[in-house]
Write a protein that holds these residues in place. Structure first.
Motif, mmCIF file in Angstrom:
data_model
loop_
_atom_site.group_PDB
_atom_site.id
_atom_site.type_symbol
_atom_site.label_atom_id
_atom_site.label_comp_id
_atom_site.label_asym_id
_atom_site.label_seq_id
_atom_site.Cartn_x
_atom_site.Cartn_y
_atom_site.Cartn_z
ATOM 1 N N ALA A 161 40.645 -38.757 39.093
ATOM 2 C CA ALA A 161 41.011 -37.380 38.742
ATOM 3 C C ALA A 161 40.702 -36.441 39.911
ATOM 4 O O ALA A 161 41.460 -35.507 40.198
ATOM 5 C CB ALA A 161 40.247 -36.941 37.497
ATOM 6 N N ILE A 162 39.614 -36.721 40.614
ATOM 7 C CA ILE A 162 39.259 -35.882 41.774
ATOM 8 C C ILE A 162 40.277 -36.101 42.890
ATOM 9 O O ILE A 162 40.804 -35.159 43.486
ATOM 10 C CB ILE A 162 37.827 -36.210 42.250
ATOM 11 N N GLU A 163 40.569 -37.386 43.156
ATOM 12 C CA GLU A 163 41.488 -37.680 44.265
ATOM 13 C C GLU A 163 42.880 -37.101 44.008
ATOM 14 O O GLU A 163 43.547 -36.608 44.918
ATOM 15 C CB GLU A 163 41.583 -39.195 44.480
ATOM 16 N N SER A 164 43.310 -37.127 42.731
ATOM 17 C CA SER A 164 44.672 -36.641 42.484
ATOM 18 C C SER A 164 44.724 -35.140 42.202
ATOM 19 O O SER A 164 45.780 -34.596 41.879
ATOM 20 C CB SER A 164 45.330 -37.450 41.365
ATOM 21 N N ALA A 165 43.579 -34.453 42.343
ATOM 22 C CA ALA A 165 43.553 -33.003 42.113
ATOM 23 C C ALA A 165 44.526 -32.300 43.068
ATOM 24 O O ALA A 165 44.770 -32.771 44.178
ATOM 25 C CB ALA A 165 42.139 -32.472 42.331
ATOM 26 N N ASN A 166 45.019 -31.129 42.620
ATOM 27 C CA ASN A 166 45.961 -30.400 43.485
ATOM 28 C C ASN A 166 45.267 -29.296 44.281
ATOM 29 O O ASN A 166 45.901 -28.432 44.845
ATOM 30 C CB ASN A 166 47.112 -29.840 42.640
ATOM 31 N N LYS A 167 43.928 -29.322 44.261
ATOM 32 C CA LYS A 167 43.150 -28.407 45.116
ATOM 33 C C LYS A 167 42.219 -29.271 45.941
ATOM 34 O O LYS A 167 41.730 -30.297 45.436
ATOM 35 C CB LYS A 167 42.309 -27.454 44.251
ATOM 36 N N PRO A 168 41.961 -28.889 47.195
ATOM 37 C CA PRO A 168 41.092 -29.738 48.018
ATOM 38 C C PRO A 168 39.673 -29.821 47.455
ATOM 39 O O PRO A 168 39.097 -28.804 47.062
ATOM 40 C CB PRO A 168 41.096 -29.061 49.392
ATOM 41 N N VAL A 169 39.152 -31.027 47.417
ATOM 42 C CA VAL A 169 37.769 -31.235 46.968
ATOM 43 C C VAL A 169 36.988 -31.776 48.170
ATOM 44 O O VAL A 169 37.393 -32.763 48.797
ATOM 45 C CB VAL A 169 37.691 -32.228 45.788
ATOM 46 N N LEU A 229 34.282 -40.693 48.535
ATOM 47 C CA LEU A 229 35.538 -41.241 49.065
ATOM 48 C C LEU A 229 36.734 -40.799 48.215
ATOM 49 O O LEU A 229 37.876 -40.815 48.678
ATOM 50 C CB LEU A 229 35.490 -42.777 49.115
ATOM 51 N N GLY A 230 36.458 -40.414 46.968
ATOM 52 C CA GLY A 230 37.525 -39.871 46.115
ATOM 53 C C GLY A 230 37.827 -38.419 46.462
ATOM 54 O O GLY A 230 38.902 -37.907 46.149
ATOM 55 N N CYS A 231 36.872 -37.760 47.126
ATOM 56 C CA CYS A 231 37.107 -36.375 47.563
ATOM 57 C C CYS A 231 38.078 -36.389 48.745
ATOM 58 O O CYS A 231 38.244 -37.409 49.413
ATOM 59 C CB CYS A 231 35.791 -35.713 47.970
ATOM 60 N N HIS A 232 38.674 -35.229 49.034
ATOM 61 C CA HIS A 232 39.672 -35.204 50.118
ATOM 62 C C HIS A 232 39.026 -35.061 51.490
ATOM 63 O O HIS A 232 39.615 -35.446 52.492
ATOM 64 C CB HIS A 232 40.656 -34.056 49.860
ATOM 65 N N TYR A 233 37.827 -34.496 51.528
ATOM 66 C CA TYR A 233 37.104 -34.318 52.801
ATOM 67 C C TYR A 233 35.618 -34.571 52.554
ATOM 68 O O TYR A 233 35.122 -34.364 51.444
ATOM 69 C CB TYR A 233 37.273 -32.879 53.324
#
Ligand SMILES: CCC/C=C/C(=O)SCCNC(=O)CCNC(=O)[C@H](O)C(C)(C)COP(=O)([O-])OP(=O)([O-])OC[C@H]1O[C@@H](n2cnc3c(N)ncnc32)[C@H](O)[C@@H]1OP(=O)([O-])[O-]
Length: 719
Positions: free
Chosen positions: A81-89, A106-110
């Motif tokens: 759910a975090i990785e597919s979020a439409n806001k950067p995490v 690693l599921g976060c975008h940065y």
């Protein structure tokens, strides 16, 4: 749980709160699910930062939950759910990001890390694999070879190495959360497609099959029967060869096998046992949390043989100033050279400056007058040690702790020869002392709790697995080793070979069987001890009576080899033969086999076929039986103490949890039954006589290992 705040107007800040390491308990996972949803549905929030409270990002899944019925939201969909979020995490990593903690990152975008942070996937050391997508995402992010290395060893990397490998995007020396918030603002609105690691293909790797073949071979060799490292290789192979969804399915299947395995239980037990031994307690009621250690800034080592040199290095590497004393000038000069070399090599390996100036060498014991603690490591002779202790008592400032590194002598006797016995404890290091993890801190009836606390704290500072034990012959480790070695000798008399015994023990998981180990440490060591005990008799007497000494079965095999000058590796001959003295490669020795044949003939012994199971049962159950005596005597406070000693100092395979854990896994009733069986066959061997504690535990229904402490207390109160 997880706390939610809005910072800098449009950044949702999620803080994991679960002291001490923010492990991903059910409540924390639920908190993350809820707060992520809240941040994503808040139109004012443009980007999200996840951090952990108290300077630690996350120590991974909550290991305490593993044994129970797990509730709460599962990790995998939460991370998806975090990785597919439409806001950067953005993950703001301080302290540690380990296991599930790194998988979350690693599921976060940065990922932004503090320069002092450590990252890793240590699941393998708990008998598991990174099964929240870690085995599939990490190879996609950093390539197969680097991911294989991290996942199969479980090693932690520094932030600098993580940056170099591409695990993190930025390293900061400043406030990590502030840096992550700033970063999150700067990337708001950017496309996130390239940042979703699960969508990346695994970087191409030439000769993939050859690489996996080579790694698998290496892992099998070093795993010594552990299954998790092999499953880790298989999971990474899935990442390299299958689409992500299928790779995740493979990760799940492999984890399902590991999760309920006895090895995972053993390794997780070891994790908690290593921490439990720090909470030591003495029969007097003194405990770790009510005994204050004295500060130690300056220490001394007396006697600079092999042990003294290693201890000096271990102390100097801890940052202490050390006075190293050796009365003979030539030996002092040799020791100085050796210690400097060890310090230089150690510093080079760790990339730091060698602590050469931390050691002052002296021929004069007066030089130790102002130290806080002394460790005596002179020759194992009670008269010599007593003299040294008396000199130290006269020279040292009041309150200096006097420690002995003896492995065989009586700590209480030494203490009683000094005016302040409360200041005396044993610090039993293992050779080489600057390398080996184990330290037995031996207290006597008069050792003060403060002395024990100080020695335990110093051991911890030196990075040792320090275990407080009572005083008895051999303390815990060597006392249990004695019946183990004796059984191995008896097996040779009855028809086994050193090769057969060693193979059985090495297949069980020991790095070396008992005979290869004896060749390495030197047969003359035990010979000297047996001579001191009046067990070694010259002559060629034969028959059964020649093999009964001091009323019990005795095997003179080791003594006979020593009389031939076969001391092991150092003389090029022992239980095996070597190309030359000092060489390490053991080869079968036909001489030894005909010697055993002649010995059996001389003593009227008929060789019989002995299988691996008998070797394991006789050697290991005899050792375990002694462990029960030790618990009954109160020499070790609990089974964890014994297990940590055996895993960290005696090569007991960690994935089997230690001897007492192993007994618990086999079943106490089974151990008792086999001991009774062998005792009937060998009535002249007292160490096969089952300990009364073992009998009483079986009679009380064989409680699980974590209830032994309670059961022992109850049994003792009934006596
Ligand atoms: C299912 C999907 C796949 C995921 C698997 C995983 O993530 S597997 C997990 C992969 N993660 C790991 O393998 C990391 C394991 N942890 C560590 O390596 C270290 O604890 C550390 C480096 C995080 C902190 O070192 P430090 O020297 O500062 O502190 P310390 O070591 O003394 O521990 C303090 C206290 O915290 C306790 N505790 C710690 N971690 C956990 C945990 N995960 N859980 C529960 N408890 C944990 C520890 O028992 C101790 O309790 P005590 O005795 O006070 O009651």
């Amino acid at each position: 749980m997880a706390e939610y705040n809005r910072v800098s107007e449009c950044v949702g800040l999620i803080t994991l709160r679960n002291p001490p390491v923010n492990a991903l308990s059910a409540a924390v996972r639920q908190g993350i699910v809820d707060t992520v949803q809240r941040a994503l549905s808040d139109p004012n929030v443009k980007s999200v930062v996840i951090c952990g409270q108290n300077g630690i990002f996350c120590g991974g899944a909550d290991i305490k939950e593993f044994g129970s019925n797990m509730t709460g939201p599962p990790l995998i969909p939460m991370i998806h759910a975090i990785e597919s979020a439409n806001k950067p995490v953005v993950a703001a990593i301080e302290g540690s990001a380990l296991g599930g903690g790194l998988e979350l990152a690693l599921g976060c975008h940065y990922r932004i890390a503090h320069s002092k942070a450590r990252l890793g996937l240590p699941e393998v050391s708990l008998g598991l694999l990174p099964a929240a997508g870690g085995s599939q995402r990490l190879p996609r992010l950093i390539g197969v070879p680097a991911a294989l290395n991290l996942i199969t060893t479980g090693r932690h990397v520094t932030a600098a190495e993580a940056l170099q490998l591409g695990i993190v995007d930025q390293v900061t020396d400043h406030n990590t959360v502030d840096a992550a918030v700033k970063f999150a603002l700067s990337v708001a609105g950017r496309s996130l497609d390239p940042r979703r690691i699960s969508t990346h293909p695994c970087p191409q790797q030439p000769d993939l099959d050859a690489l996996f073949e080579e790694v698998m071979q290496k892992v099998r060799q070093s795993a010594r029967g552990a299954i998790a490292p092999i499953a880790c290789v298989q999971a990474v192979r899935a990442a390299a060869t299958l689409p992500y969804a299928q790779g995740m399915e493979r990760e799940r299947e492999l984890m399902a096998t590991l999760f309920t395995s006895g090895q995972a239980r053993a390794l997780q037990y070891c994790f908690f046992a290593e921490r439990a031994v720090g909470r030591w307690r003495m029969p007097s009621g003194a405990r770790w949390d009510t005994s204050k250690p004295r500060p130690v800034h300056k220490a001394a080592v007396i006697g600079l043989g092999t042990m003294g040199r290693g201890i000096t290095v271990a102390l100097a590497q801890t940052g202490l100033s050390v006075i190293a004393v050796e009365t003979q000038e030539k030996q002092l000069m040799e020791a100085k050279q050796a210690i400097s070399g060890m310090l230089e090599r150690g510093a080079k390996r760790r990339g730091v400056a060698p602590a050469l100036d931390g050691v002052i060498y002296s021929q004069n014991i007066q030089a130790v007058a102002d130290v806080d603690l002394v460790i005596e490591a002179v020759f194992e002779d009670i008269a010599l040690k007593t003299k040294v202790f008396q000199q130290l008592s006269a020279v040292c400032k009041p309150g200096t702790l006097l420690c002995t590194n003896t492995s065989a002598l009586d700590v209480d006797q030494l203490a009683s020869e000094t005016p302040n016995p409360e200041l005396v404890v044993g610090m039993h290091f293992f050779a080489p002392a600057h390398v080996m993890k184990l330290l037995e801190v031996v207290y006597g009836p008069r050792s003060s709790p403060q002395a024990v606390a100080t020695a335990m704290q110093l051991g911890k500072k030196m990075g040792k697995a320090s275990v407080a034990v009572g005083n008895c012959r051999g303390f815990v480790g060597n006392r249990m080793l004695k019946p183990y070695i004796e059984e191995a000798f008896f097996l040779l008399e009855e028809g086994a070979t050193p090769e057969l015994v060693d193979q059985a023990l090495e297949e069980f998981g020991f790095p070396m069987g008992v005979f290869r180990m004896s060749d390495l440490s030197g047969l003359d060591v035990g010979w000297r001890v047996r001579k001191g005990d009046g067990l070694v008799e010259p002559g060629t007497a034969s028959g059964r009576s020649a093999r009964i000494r001091q009323g019990r079965r005795y095997s003179p095999l080791g003594d006979l080899l020593c009389e031939e000058g076969r001391f092991g590796q150092k003389t090029g001959r022992g239980w095996y033969q070597y190309d030359k003295p000092g060489s390490r490669v053991a080869r079968s020795d036909p001489w030894l086999h005909s010697f055993l044949g002649a010995y059996r003939a001389q003593h009227g012994l008929v060789a019989r076929r002995i299988d691996h199971q008998e070797v394991l049962e006789r050697c290991l159950y005899a050792l375990i039986n002694e462990g029960f005596h030790i618990l009954d005597d109160g020499i070790a406070a609990g089974p964890e103490d014994i297990d940590v000693i055996y895993v960290s100092g005696y090569g007991w395979p960690r994935h089997r949890g230690g001897p007492m854990f192993y007994a618990n896994m086999v079943g106490l009733a089974k151990v008792l039954e086999r001991l009774e069986h062998y005792q009937q066959l060998h009535p002249e061997v007292p160490h096969l006589q089952p300990s009364s504690l073992l009998r009483r535990l079986v009679a009380s229904g064989s409680p699980p290992i974590h209830k032994w402490g309670e059961a022992i207390k109850k049994l003792h109160s009934q006596l």
